[in-house]
Design a protein around this motif. Structure first.
Motif, PDB file in Angstrom:
ATOM      1  N   SER A 325       0.829  -1.205   0.000  1.00 21.69           N
ATOM      2  CA  SER A 325       0.000   0.000   0.000  1.00 21.69           C
ATOM      3  C   SER A 325       0.864   1.255   0.000  1.00 21.69           C
ATOM      4  O   SER A 325       0.551   2.237  -0.680  1.00 21.69           O
ATOM      5  N   VAL A 328       2.228   1.722  -3.514  1.00 18.19           N
ATOM      6  CA  VAL A 328       1.192   2.233  -4.418  1.00 18.19           C
ATOM      7  C   VAL A 328       0.927   3.706  -4.133  1.00 18.19           C
ATOM      8  O   VAL A 328       0.784   4.520  -5.060  1.00 18.19           O
ATOM      9  N   TYR A 329       0.881   4.073  -2.860  1.00 17.20           N
ATOM     10  CA  TYR A 329       0.622   5.470  -2.499  1.00 17.20           C
ATOM     11  C   TYR A 329       1.723   6.382  -3.022  1.00 17.20           C
ATOM     12  O   TYR A 329       1.451   7.429  -3.610  1.00 17.20           O
ATOM     13  N   SER A 333      -0.774   6.234  -6.636  1.00 17.95           N
ATOM     14  CA  SER A 333      -2.105   6.638  -6.202  1.00 17.95           C
ATOM     15  C   SER A 333      -2.339   8.144  -6.264  1.00 17.95           C
ATOM     16  O   SER A 333      -1.487   8.935  -5.840  1.00 17.95           O
ATOM     17  N   PHE A 335      -4.766   9.360  -4.485  1.00 14.85           N
ATOM     18  CA  PHE A 335      -5.480   9.589  -3.240  1.00 14.85           C
ATOM     19  C   PHE A 335      -4.509   9.749  -2.074  1.00 14.85           C
ATOM     20  O   PHE A 335      -3.303   9.542  -2.205  1.00 14.85           O
ATOM     21  N   ILE A 337      -2.929   8.776   1.732  1.00 15.56           N
ATOM     22  CA  ILE A 337      -2.384   7.498   2.175  1.00 15.56           C
ATOM     23  C   ILE A 337      -3.467   6.596   2.745  1.00 15.56           C
ATOM     24  O   ILE A 337      -3.537   5.406   2.425  1.00 15.56           O
ATOM     25  N   GLU A 339      -6.786   6.792   2.240  1.00 15.94           N
ATOM     26  CA  GLU A 339      -7.746   6.441   1.184  1.00 15.94           C
ATOM     27  C   GLU A 339      -7.183   5.351   0.285  1.00 15.94           C
ATOM     28  O   GLU A 339      -7.901   4.423  -0.115  1.00 15.94           O
ATOM     29  N   THR A 340      -5.894   5.436  -0.013  1.00 17.69           N
ATOM     30  CA  THR A 340      -5.247   4.409  -0.839  1.00 17.69           C
ATOM     31  C   THR A 340      -5.268   3.064  -0.127  1.00 17.69           C
ATOM     32  O   THR A 340      -5.611   2.032  -0.716  1.00 17.69           O
ATOM     33  N   ARG A 341      -4.911   3.077   1.143  1.00 15.66           N
ATOM     34  CA  ARG A 341      -4.883   1.832   1.913  1.00 15.66           C
ATOM     35  C   ARG A 341      -6.267   1.201   1.968  1.00 15.66           C
ATOM     36  O   ARG A 341      -6.419  -0.018   1.779  1.00 15.66           O
ATOM     37  N   LEU A 343      -8.849   1.614  -0.041  1.00 17.86           N
ATOM     38  CA  LEU A 343      -9.284   1.110  -1.352  1.00 17.86           C
ATOM     39  C   LEU A 343      -8.667  -0.258  -1.625  1.00 17.86           C
ATOM     40  O   LEU A 343      -9.357  -1.197  -2.046  1.00 17.86           O
ATOM     41  N   LEU A 344      -7.357  -0.372  -1.393  1.00 16.17           N
ATOM     42  CA  LEU A 344      -6.685  -1.658  -1.611  1.00 16.17           C
ATOM     43  C   LEU A 344      -7.197  -2.709  -0.638  1.00 16.17           C
ATOM     44  O   LEU A 344      -7.352  -3.882  -1.000  1.00 16.17           O
TER      45      LEU A 344
END
Length: 985
Positions: A325, A328-329, A333, A335, A337, A339-341, A343-344
């Motif tokens: 995560s 990806v952030y 991403s 978004f 941090i 919000e990214t977490r 979503l994943l």
């Protein structure tokens, strides 16, 4: 497929650009002798067959304007016999060996399709490596499990072929793909197939290896899935017995696919509504250090620095999901941090639900699979955790993936498909990469492989089974080693010492004691290192929806009048993967907290079992019963949907009707144990209160990073701070957001919560999940200012005003009583202290002060009783232990002292270097109960500190005799030695 009574048609079809004249020599050789029960149909695109005119062949001219599938099926229709051997021109050299086998074959095969593959009996006849790589690509994306797709021929019944091409028409662009499509269609439609191994005289090399075959295999796999899940079900959904609702109807495959799409869309979208959990900030920091570790090739070792906040505990986690995560952030991403977490997290949770459905399908068919998928999707507790639980949900998804592929692996033994082995390795590795306890699944593989081998002996013979031992050993070793290596690759602590650190982490998980936590269970506040045996089972039962409970009850009837539709050996395997971890946790008396989130990994399999129960009920021979069960299931699902919509995003606070829902569980169980709701509290405050332009101080008793993060999205003037349990009024704040978690059951049920000044609540079923409080005065804060300075007389008026403002606030009563006691007004103090413990019987602070009050009144029995309550309500209450020790020594009366309390008193005396007093307490404990093991561990430690080696060894031996384990004294001695060496240096 009987060859003794039926004739054979050999269909020769051009593959690419083979010339007709290349067939003359091998066909002529083959046809030198008259062949009985045989016709050879030659499909060709050239008009001139002059060179082959003297051979006994049946010609079938292919129309160039037709598609490849149409050409092949035209040639098929030209065959006169029911049994058709499908060959391409370049394989004609193997025709004689296949024909001779066919003549020898006398048994009646109950299969409409037979694969004929090469058996390499000689080293020079082994399958070319390029062929194996091509086969591997197709094995991954299609149902194929063969090691050579080129040198593989089909013996198929004409009727079966016609049915396959009618139900799943082929769009193959080449001849090998068409053959593969026939095999896949046969597999997907649930028909049986057989396989024969012959030694071919000639092996043709593949034109492409793994890379060249990857995309075609992927495309073919996707096309098959489309036909299987969409085209065929929509076209033939009414053709099964019982119609569209029948468990065998293909429409359930389509419903499964549609539900999968729905879940994959809904869950990521809804994830943006959920809050931050209490341990997420630490995991984010840790994951960033993991990325630095790898980006510097291991030079930056901050991630294994024990001096950083709780890293000494976090290093035992693989936290691959957190690391992924973070990557990806930082890289992809758009978004934030969190919000990214989330979503994943939701996507990972959705995949776990998908595998629950696939497991249901594996156990009971596509309807059972659809029901399992729906059951877990509509399970609020699991659904809510799927949105932001970054440890337990990735672990659960990996676990159910591993269980699913374990079943496939066992089903395919003794020759599991390479793709099955690969995905089993990935599943186990993903579990290990979150928590090293995933090694347990590796043990499952070894155990069930051994059980399969024993069953194989029973069904065949010992001599045949012995030949499988090397293969099974290699298989289990590959799975264990590959999954272990893959699982620890993203885990720095494990990489630092791969043969030691993972197992140190495993031991740490078994005896996890990082936190001293109390939670509410069965209406009592209990210490989570000492939970009752029914903690897990009961919480699972009362937080699972009714359709899951009913399904589990119905699944008990699977064993009654079974018609063969359910695979009971598979169900037994799944039951073991559910029951064993729970029984082991109960047996080991493992530390549990935050509900049963640590055991979410068993719920996908439980959903599959519930689905089997409903599937069984819906398969009644009586239509009215089917409609009744279906209606009941639908109503129960609708009830949950309505509940989830009303209470979004607080789904994981769900309790079912057996305890009266959330309202019935209020004050009896933990409600928001992980801190998801705090976001709603700060957003409510910002929306409903005019906070102005000045700095606003807000206190929260749970997850302050949540409130701070979401407050910062609106204003930089809001300052958030944490309010300690039982000391919630020590800071100068304007507002507070209180969750029920740190309040006692009595306070929740007697009206003390929400407190005075509450301006709003976040409710579930009419009961508060959060209380937003506006401070209309600062009486408590001013009282603390004075009392902390020792000005007890000055503090008393402030605390008195606080009590007058809110007479049911335990903290105010306790502090007023404390100040009165310290000011010498003992009799007045008792009134308020007794009122405090009446309002909150779980206030260890109030009980401790009450003990002092009784001691000053020379009422030693009540003093002891109060201090015992103080340590029972907080096991690490060092002050109360020391006071108890003084009281016991003063009175020399140990009647009320239990071995546990005496041992804990000894422990805290040791920590305060009062070793002689500790020895006395521990010996009293030993005399009360000579088999209380922890007493000997503390005795070993104190004797080590006193340098009494003989006594230390004696205590060590006794502890090991009672527990089978060594004491921790060695670690303590090493620690003392290091401290001493540090002081000397």
């Amino acid at each position: 497929m009987s060859t003794s009574t039926r004739n054979l048609s050999i269909l020769l079809f051009p593959n690419t650009n083979e010339a007709l004249n290349d067939l003359r020599a091998p066909l002529g050789s083959f046809l030198k002798k008259a062949k009985e029960q045989l016709e050879i149909v030659l499909a060709h695109r050239e008009d001139d067959l002059a060179e082959l005119s003297d051979l006994e062949l049946k010609s079938c001219l292919l129309e160039s304007s037709e598609s490849l599938s149409a050409q092949i099926e035209t040639a098929r229709d030209a065959c006169s016999n029911e049994d058709i051997l499908l060959l391409d021109y370049s394989s004609v050299e193997n025709l004689n060996s296949i024909y001779q086998w066919w003549l020898r074959k006398q048994s009646d095969e109950a299969k409409g399709l037979l694969k004929i593959t090469h058996r390499a009996e000689k080293a020079k006849a082994k399958t070319p490596w390029k062929n194996r790589m091509q086969a591997l690509a197709y094995n991954i994306f299609t149902p194929s499990s063969d090691g050579d797709l080129v040198n593989r021929f089909l013996l198929i019944q004409k009727g079966r072929w016609i049915e396959l091409s009618a139900k799943l028409p082929s769009k193959a662009k080449n001849y090998p793909a068409y053959k593969e499509g026939l095999l896949n269609a046969n597999h997907l439609l649930g028909f049986q197939s057989g396989q024969e191994e012959l030694e071919f005289s000639s092996l043709r090399p593949s034109s492409g290896g793994f890379i060249a075959s990857f995309i075609p295999a992927l495309i073919q796999g996707l096309r098959l899935k489309w036909d299987w899940f969409v085209r065929y079900p929509l076209k033939h959904y009414k053709e099964t017995d019982g119609g569209a609702w029948s468990r065998k109807s293909p429409i359930w495959r389509f419903c499964f696919l549609m539900l999968a799409f729905l879940v994959m869309l809904i869950m990521p979208a809804l994830s943006f509504s959920f809050g931050i959990l209490w341990d997420e900030p630490d995991h984010i920091s840790y994951a960033d250090d993991v990325l630095r570790y790898f980006s510097t090739l291991g030079e930056n070792t901050a991630v294994i620095d024990d001096e950083k906040r709780i890293y000494f505990a976090m290093r035992i986690y693989g936290i691959f999901f957190d690391t992924f995560s973070a990557f990806v952030y930082h890289v992809l991403s758009p978004f934030g941090i969190y919000e990214t977490r989330h979503l994943l997290n939701a996507l990972v949770g959705a995949f776990g639900m998908l595998y629950a459905g696939l497991l249901g399908r594996q156990l009971g068919g596509w309807r059972a699979g659809f029901l399992a998928f729906l059951i877990i999707f509509l399970s609020p507790y699991y659904f809510g955790h799927s949105m932001n639980n970054h440890k337990d949900i990735p672990f659960a998804t990996g676990y159910i993936m591993a269980v699913y592929y374990l079943l496939l692996y066992l089903k395919q033994l003794p020759k599991p498909r390479p793709s099955t082995v690969l995905f089993l390795i990935v599943g186990i590795a993903s579990v290990i990469s979150i928590r090293v306890g995933g090694l347990l699944v590796t043990a499952y593989v070894g155990m069930f492989t051994g059980i399969f081998w024993l069953i194989y002996i029973y069904q065949n013979s010992f001599s045949k089974a012995v030949k499988l031992v090397p293969r099974f050993f290699v298989l289990v070793t590959i799975i264990a080693v590959a999954s272990f290596i893959l699982g620890i690759l993203p885990w720095p602590y494990a990489l630092e010492d791969p043969l030691n650190n993972p197992f140190v982490a495993l031991q740490s998980f078994t005896n996890f004691e990082l936190l001293t936590i109390y939670e509410v269970f069965n209406g009592e506040r209990i210490y989570m290192n000492d939970v009752p045996w029914n903690y897990l089972p009961k919480l699972i039962l009362i937080t699972s929806p009714l359709f899951a409970l009913v399904g589990w009850v119905l699944s008990l009837f699977l064993w009654y009048k079974n018609d063969g539709r359910y695979k009971f050996w598979s169900i037994a395997v799944v039951l073991f993967t559910i029951i064993f971890p729970v029984v082991y946790a109960v047996y080991k008396d493992s530390t549990l907290y935050n509900g049963w989130r640590h055991f979410l990994f068993i719920y996908p399999a439980l959903a599959a079992l519930a689905a089997l129960g409903w599937d069984k009920a819906m398969s009644s021979p009586k239509k009215w019963a089917n409609y009744a069960w279906t209606g009941l299931f639908g109503l129960l699902c609708l009830n949950i949907v309505v509940w989830e919509v009303r209470n979004h995003p607080n789904q994981y606070c769900y309790f079912n009707e057996t305890v009266g829902g959330y309202a019935g569980a209020y004050g009896k169980y933990e409600l928001d144990s992980y801190g998801n709701a705090m976001r709603q509290g700060i957003e409510w405050l910002i929306e409903h209160e005019n906070l102005g332009e000045d700095t606003v101080k807000v206190g929260v008793n749970m997850t302050p990073p949540t409130a701070a993060y979401y407050a910062s999205k609106t204003s930089d003037k809001i300052r958030v701070s944490w309010l300690r349990d039982f000391e919630r009024m020590t800071k100068p704040i304007s507002y507070a957001i209180f969750a029920p978690r740190t309040f006692s059951p009595t306070e929740l049920l007697n009206g003390s919560f929400p407190p005075e000044g509450t301006i709003g609540t976040i409710d579930v079923e009419g009961k508060p999940l959060l209380a937003i409080v506006k401070f209309e005065n600062d009486f408590m804060y001013q009282g603390y200012v004075q009392s902390n300075s020792g000005n007890y007389l000055a503090a008393i008026p402030f605390f008195q005003k606080a009590v007058d403002y809110d007479p049911d606030w335990e903290e105010g009563l306790r502090m007023l009583g404390t100040c009165l006691l310290n000011a010498g007004r003992t009799d007045e103090a008792g009134e308020y202290l007794l009122k405090a413990v009446e309002i909150n019987p779980d206030s260890y602070m109030a009980w401790g002060i009450l003990g002092v009050y009784y001691a000053r009144k020379n009422d030693y029995n009540r003093a002891v009783e109060s201090l015992v309550r103080a340590v029972e309500t907080k096991v690490n209450n060092s002050g109360a232990y020391l006071q108890l020790a003084s009281l016991y020594e003063t009175t020399n009366n140990y009647y009320l002292a239990t071995p546990k309390i005496l041992t804990l008193m000894g422990q805290y005396l040791i920590e305060n270097n009062q070793n002689e007093r500790a020895v006395k307490m521990l010996n009293v404990s030993k005399n009360k109960d000579s088999d209380y093991a922890e007493t000997y561990q503390q005795l070993a430690l104190v004797y080590a500190k006193l340098g009494q080696g003989d006594q230390m060894n004696k205590a060590n031996r006794k502890y090991k005799k009672l527990t089978g384990r060594e004491t921790k004294v060695k670690d303590e001695i090493d620690k003392m030695r290091q401290e001493q060496e540090g002081e000397e240096s």
